[in-house]
Design a protein around this motif. Structure first.
Motif, short mmCIF file in Angstrom:
data_model
loop_
_atom_site.label_atom_id
_atom_site.label_comp_id
_atom_site.label_asym_id
_atom_site.label_seq_id
_atom_site.Cartn_x
_atom_site.Cartn_y
_atom_site.Cartn_z
N UNK A 135 0.87 -1.00 -0.03
CA UNK A 135 0.05 0.15 0.01
C UNK A 135 0.83 1.15 0.02
N UNK A 136 0.79 2.03 -0.99
CA UNK A 136 1.47 3.24 -1.06
C UNK A 136 0.60 4.65 -1.04
N UNK A 137 0.23 5.18 -0.09
CA UNK A 137 -0.59 6.20 0.03
C UNK A 137 0.13 7.38 -0.86
N UNK A 138 -0.55 8.01 -1.41
CA UNK A 138 0.08 9.33 -2.19
C UNK A 138 0.81 10.17 -1.23
N UNK A 139 0.23 10.42 -0.12
CA UNK A 139 0.71 11.40 1.00
C UNK A 139 2.19 10.96 1.49
N UNK A 140 2.54 9.77 1.49
CA UNK A 140 3.84 9.33 1.75
C UNK A 140 4.90 9.25 0.65
N UNK A 141 4.59 9.42 -0.62
CA UNK A 141 5.46 9.14 -1.78
C UNK A 141 6.83 9.72 -1.46
N UNK A 142 6.97 10.87 -0.93
CA UNK A 142 8.26 11.60 -0.87
C UNK A 142 9.18 10.67 0.03
N UNK A 143 8.77 10.26 0.66
CA UNK A 143 9.57 9.39 1.65
C UNK A 143 9.40 7.65 1.19
N UNK A 144 8.92 7.43 -0.01
CA UNK A 144 8.92 6.08 -0.35
C UNK A 144 8.09 5.18 0.58
N UNK A 145 7.00 5.96 1.33
CA UNK A 145 6.41 4.98 2.29
C UNK A 145 5.48 4.09 1.94
N UNK A 146 5.61 2.90 2.34
CA UNK A 146 4.83 1.63 2.04
C UNK A 146 4.29 1.11 3.00
N UNK A 147 3.11 0.33 3.04
CA UNK A 147 2.72 -0.69 4.19
C UNK A 147 2.84 -1.70 3.41
N UNK A 148 3.81 -2.82 3.91
CA UNK A 148 3.77 -4.17 3.34
C UNK A 148 3.13 -5.21 4.19
N UNK A 149 2.65 -6.26 3.39
CA UNK A 149 2.16 -7.29 4.08
C UNK A 149 2.48 -8.53 3.35
N UNK A 158 5.59 -1.13 8.40
CA UNK A 158 5.67 0.14 7.61
C UNK A 158 7.22 0.16 6.94
N UNK A 159 7.26 0.88 5.83
CA UNK A 159 8.62 0.90 5.13
C UNK A 159 8.74 2.14 4.52
N UNK A 160 9.81 2.92 4.82
CA UNK A 160 10.05 4.23 4.34
C UNK A 160 11.64 4.28 4.07
N UNK A 161 12.03 5.31 3.16
CA UNK A 161 13.19 5.81 3.10
C UNK A 161 13.68 7.09 3.61
N UNK A 162 14.33 7.35 4.78
CA UNK A 162 14.76 8.61 5.38
C UNK A 162 16.23 8.72 5.03
N UNK A 163 16.80 10.07 4.42
CA UNK A 163 17.83 10.38 4.27
C UNK A 163 18.86 9.15 3.36
#
Length: 109
Positions: free
Chosen positions: A7-21, A37-42
């Motif tokens: 699941x990749x909500x539009x609001x989290x795309x800048x940080x490549x946020x995903x909820x993974x199952x 939850x998965x995201x890329x920070x720096x």
């Protein structure tokens, strides 16, 4: 592995946020589930809110996935399902995931 859901909500795309199952079918025809939850920070991948369910029925799993999409207000274009059940070996699954750019090859030896 059985199926992966992203699941990749539009609001989290800048940080490549995903909820993974991630799901795996066990030899007793039950399923094991890991979600996080998965995201890329720096430039650094981060996992959080890891949940593991050691055993669940297929029917329960089929109820959970649409519920997650509904409760997170995830539209169809923000949700991806990858079915790995058609492959007979882990190598075939990995190759499929590589082609979909869904595996971090730095962790594969």
């Amino acid at each position: 592995m059985y199926k992966f859901y992203y699941s990749r909500p539009t609001t989290g795309r800048r940080e490549h946020f995903e909820y993974r199952i991630l799901t795996k079918e066990k030899t007793n025809r039950m399923f094991q589930v890991v979600s996080y939850n998965f995201k890329i920070v720096s430039g650094v991948p981060q996992k959080s809110s890891v949940t593991r369910v050691p055993e669940i029925s297929k029917e329960q799993l089929e109820d959970i996935v649409p519920n997650v999409a509904r409760k997170t207000n995830t539209s169809p274009d923000e949700f991806e399902e990858l079915d790995l059940s058609m492959f007979s070996t882990t190598d075939e699954q990995l190759e499929f995931l590589k082609q979909k750019d869904r595996v971090d090859t730095m962790y594969i030896m």
